[in-house]
Design an enzyme around this catalytic site. Structure first.
Site, PDB file in Angstrom:
ATOM      1  N   ASP A  52       1.862   4.524  -8.331  1.00 46.36           N
ATOM      2  CA  ASP A  52       0.738   4.197  -8.855  1.00 46.36           C
ATOM      3  C   ASP A  52      -0.449   5.150  -8.756  1.00 46.36           C
ATOM      4  O   ASP A  52      -0.993   5.604  -7.711  1.00 46.36           O
ATOM      5  CB  ASP A  52      -0.158   2.928  -8.633  1.00 46.36           C
ATOM      6  CG  ASP A  52       1.182   1.850  -8.800  1.00 46.36           C
ATOM      7  OD1 ASP A  52       1.618   1.713 -10.020  1.00 46.36           O
ATOM      8  OD2 ASP A  52       1.414   1.045  -8.217  1.00 46.36           O
TER       9      ASP A  52
ATOM     10  N   ASP B 228       4.051   8.542  -3.913  1.00 43.78           N
ATOM     11  CA  ASP B 228       3.566   7.082  -4.333  1.00 43.78           C
ATOM     12  C   ASP B 228       3.626   7.069  -5.849  1.00 43.78           C
ATOM     13  O   ASP B 228       4.022   8.049  -6.679  1.00 43.78           O
ATOM     14  CB  ASP B 228       1.790   7.064  -4.051  1.00 43.78           C
ATOM     15  CG  ASP B 228       1.326   5.690  -4.232  1.00 43.78           C
ATOM     16  OD1 ASP B 228       2.205   4.938  -4.105  1.00 43.78           O
ATOM     17  OD2 ASP B 228       0.029   5.778  -4.477  1.00 43.78           O
TER      18      ASP B 228
END
Length: 153
Positions: A14, A12
């Site tokens: 963020d 991922d």
């Protein structure tokens, strides 16, 4: 865990590589390790506002080098999904979009036409400026038969 059996890394963006506009500790080193070992990887994000090119530039500004072809957004996933739903022999699919450049660009690049007249799909993504007018139009188009797609909850 035996690293030789790993085919691809997924991460991922963020909260894993960056928070706001700052790289998290160890993120640059991790990306460099993958590059140095020539390991395939993808950086994933549910952010549909920006294009992969935009996100690559934002990451670079944070000190992280991630080529745009290594970034996969919810807008790209949505556009790919919809492109697989359309019967191309009948022509390009059409969409009414409530969202920003990341989403409209991804849809354009997969051949969709943006319209507010009898679209096949109403696609809603993230935006900084939801408007009552756009949401009302979307609801009416869905009521009239357009299929509703959201890039993420």
């Amino acid at each position: 865990m035996d690293g030789e059996n790993i085919e691809c890394w997924l991460t991922d963006m963020d909260g894993v590589l960056v928070r706001e506009h700052e790289a998290l500790p160890g993120a640059a080193e991790l990306l460099e390790q993958w590059r140095r070992k020539d390991l395939p990887y993808l950086v994933l994000t549910n952010n549909s506002i920006f294009t992969a090119r935009d996100l690559s530039a934002r990451l670079r500004h944070s000190g992280l080098v991630v080529p745009e072809d290594r970034i996969w957004t919810s807008a790209l996933a949505t556009a790919t999904f919809l492109a697989n739903q359309v019967d191309r022999e009948k022509g390009a699919g059409s969409c009414y979009v409530v969202g920003e450049a990341g989403l409209t660009t991804a849809l354009h690049e997969t051949g969709f036409i943006m319209t507010d007249t009898a679209p096949d799909y109403v696609v809603v993504g993230e935006t900084r400026n939801y408007s009552f007018e756009a949401i009302t139009k979307a609801v009416r188009l869905i009521r009239d038969g357009a299929r509703f797609i959201a890039t993420n909850p």
